[in-house]
Design an enzyme around this catalytic site. Sequence first.
Site, mmCIF file in Angstrom:
data_model
loop_
_atom_site.group_PDB
_atom_site.id
_atom_site.type_symbol
_atom_site.label_atom_id
_atom_site.label_comp_id
_atom_site.label_asym_id
_atom_site.label_seq_id
_atom_site.Cartn_x
_atom_site.Cartn_y
_atom_site.Cartn_z
ATOM 1 N N LYS A 13 0.827 -1.217 0.000
ATOM 2 C CA LYS A 13 0.000 0.000 0.000
ATOM 3 C C LYS A 13 0.860 1.267 0.000
ATOM 4 O O LYS A 13 0.597 2.187 -0.759
ATOM 5 C CB LYS A 13 -0.921 0.040 1.230
ATOM 6 C CG LYS A 13 -1.932 -1.088 1.306
ATOM 7 C CD LYS A 13 -2.911 -0.892 2.451
ATOM 8 C CE LYS A 13 -2.288 -0.870 3.824
ATOM 9 N NZ LYS A 13 -1.659 -2.146 4.247
ATOM 10 N N ARG A 88 -9.317 1.592 8.958
ATOM 11 C CA ARG A 88 -8.993 0.204 9.311
ATOM 12 C C ARG A 88 -10.092 -0.442 10.132
ATOM 13 O O ARG A 88 -9.969 -1.620 10.476
ATOM 14 C CB ARG A 88 -7.697 0.191 10.125
ATOM 15 C CG ARG A 88 -6.438 -0.155 9.310
ATOM 16 C CD ARG A 88 -5.270 -0.024 10.254
ATOM 17 N NE ARG A 88 -4.127 -0.806 9.948
ATOM 18 C CZ ARG A 88 -3.009 -0.323 9.396
ATOM 19 N NH1 ARG A 88 -2.949 0.927 8.988
ATOM 20 N NH2 ARG A 88 -1.957 -1.102 9.238
ATOM 21 N N ARG A 127 12.271 -6.496 4.839
ATOM 22 C CA ARG A 127 12.347 -5.097 4.406
ATOM 23 C C ARG A 127 13.095 -4.205 5.397
ATOM 24 O O ARG A 127 13.097 -4.444 6.599
ATOM 25 C CB ARG A 127 10.964 -4.542 4.062
ATOM 26 C CG ARG A 127 10.086 -4.199 5.212
ATOM 27 C CD ARG A 127 8.761 -3.613 4.712
ATOM 28 N NE ARG A 127 7.875 -3.355 5.832
ATOM 29 C CZ ARG A 127 6.683 -2.817 5.734
ATOM 30 N NH1 ARG A 127 6.191 -2.482 4.552
ATOM 31 N NH2 ARG A 127 5.948 -2.601 6.803
ATOM 32 N N ARG A 161 11.640 -1.695 10.673
ATOM 33 C CA ARG A 161 10.509 -1.368 11.536
ATOM 34 C C ARG A 161 10.428 -2.401 12.649
ATOM 35 O O ARG A 161 10.550 -3.588 12.412
ATOM 36 C CB ARG A 161 9.210 -1.380 10.723
ATOM 37 C CG ARG A 161 8.986 -0.068 9.996
ATOM 38 C CD ARG A 161 7.796 -0.117 9.092
ATOM 39 N NE ARG A 161 6.561 -0.564 9.730
ATOM 40 C CZ ARG A 161 5.360 -0.455 9.169
ATOM 41 N NH1 ARG A 161 5.247 0.111 7.983
ATOM 42 N NH2 ARG A 161 4.283 -0.899 9.779
ATOM 43 N N ARG A 172 -0.453 -8.408 13.361
ATOM 44 C CA ARG A 172 -0.986 -7.380 12.442
ATOM 45 C C ARG A 172 -1.934 -8.008 11.429
ATOM 46 O O ARG A 172 -2.957 -7.429 11.077
ATOM 47 C CB ARG A 172 0.179 -6.661 11.742
ATOM 48 C CG ARG A 172 0.947 -5.747 12.706
ATOM 49 C CD ARG A 172 2.305 -5.354 12.162
ATOM 50 N NE ARG A 172 2.226 -4.540 10.972
ATOM 51 C CZ ARG A 172 3.246 -4.395 10.113
ATOM 52 N NH1 ARG A 172 4.394 -5.020 10.328
ATOM 53 N NH2 ARG A 172 3.106 -3.634 9.065
HETATM 54 P P1 AMP Z 1 1.101 0.641 8.865
HETATM 55 O O1 AMP Z 1 2.342 1.423 8.632
HETATM 56 O O2 AMP Z 1 -0.078 1.163 8.097
HETATM 57 O O3 AMP Z 1 1.301 -0.840 8.689
HETATM 58 O O4 AMP Z 1 0.718 0.872 10.414
HETATM 59 C C1 AMP Z 1 1.591 0.487 11.454
HETATM 60 C C2 AMP Z 1 0.817 0.374 12.754
HETATM 61 O O5 AMP Z 1 0.263 1.654 13.091
HETATM 62 C C3 AMP Z 1 -0.383 -0.569 12.743
HETATM 63 O O6 AMP Z 1 -0.012 -1.909 12.976
HETATM 64 C C4 AMP Z 1 -1.234 0.013 13.852
HETATM 65 O O7 AMP Z 1 -0.730 -0.324 15.132
HETATM 66 C C5 AMP Z 1 -1.030 1.515 13.674
HETATM 67 N N1 AMP Z 1 -2.021 2.096 12.737
HETATM 68 C C6 AMP Z 1 -1.769 2.668 11.531
HETATM 69 N N2 AMP Z 1 -2.902 3.108 10.953
HETATM 70 C C7 AMP Z 1 -3.906 2.798 11.819
HETATM 71 C C8 AMP Z 1 -5.311 2.962 11.792
HETATM 72 N N3 AMP Z 1 -5.936 3.538 10.736
HETATM 73 N N4 AMP Z 1 -6.025 2.528 12.857
HETATM 74 C C9 AMP Z 1 -5.433 1.946 13.924
HETATM 75 N N5 AMP Z 1 -4.110 1.746 14.013
HETATM 76 C C10 AMP Z 1 -3.340 2.160 12.975
#
Ligand code: AMP
Length: 214
Positions: A13, A88, A127, A161, A172
């Site tokens: 994404k 989400r 990554r 990360r 996740r």
């Molecule tokens: P991402 O980089 O989108 O994979 O997000 C990393 C982490 O941030 C996720 O595993 C969640 O803990 C938190 N996170 C990011 N976006 C959201 C969202 N829209 N709602 C809730 N938690 C989020």
Amino acid sequence: MNLILLGPPGAGKGTQADMLATFFGLTKLSTGDMLRAEVKTGSALGAKARGIMESGQLVPDDLIIEMIASCIDDNKNRHGIILDGFPRTMGQAEALDEMLGKRGLEIDHVIQLVVNEDEIVERLSGRFSCSSCEKGYHETFAPPKRKGVCDKCGGTSFSRRTDDKPSTVRARLAAYNEQTALILPYYSEARSLVKVDGMAEMDKVFNNIKNLLG
Ligand code: AMP
């Protein structure tokens, strides 16, 4: 044009959102990037989010909605926005409609990147990114041209990360399947949700999305 990119962690994404934002002149809004920035600066929100992110759970809706609402309010880009990692949950999806509706805006396209879950752990655990310019790499699929040197800025320090380790990736994925996947019917019923094969090569995925958007 206002777009949402949906899909599990590791679906690509972020990469596709960057490419689409550049091509269509959109503003990319990534809640994951925003939260990581909050953690880095040590803000109150960052302190609340940190442990939740490290465990692979979702940050509570009220915090996320407040954070994204101010970005949508501040956005002056008339070309539109591309949302990466948001919404989400159903609560977030409904709040988004309300936020946009108040401003006379709506979501024009929802793109679901479909990937094979067995490959996600491999994708994510390999990554890493440049600590200076944040260019992303993958040990097997996209290593730097010169080992240990960033292609973009020449930096020699890289980081991973903390939530990309296999046990957290599984948490996740569970959060995606148990909470985020529930919003797919909301978009397919209400508006044009399109599915795109996220397992294809990066440029091919991008071209497929671009063609779908016309
Ligand atoms: P991402 O980089 O989108 O994979 O997000 C990393 C982490 O941030 C996720 O595993 C969640 O803990 C938190 N996170 C990011 N976006 C959201 C969202 N829209 N709602 C809730 N938690 C989020």
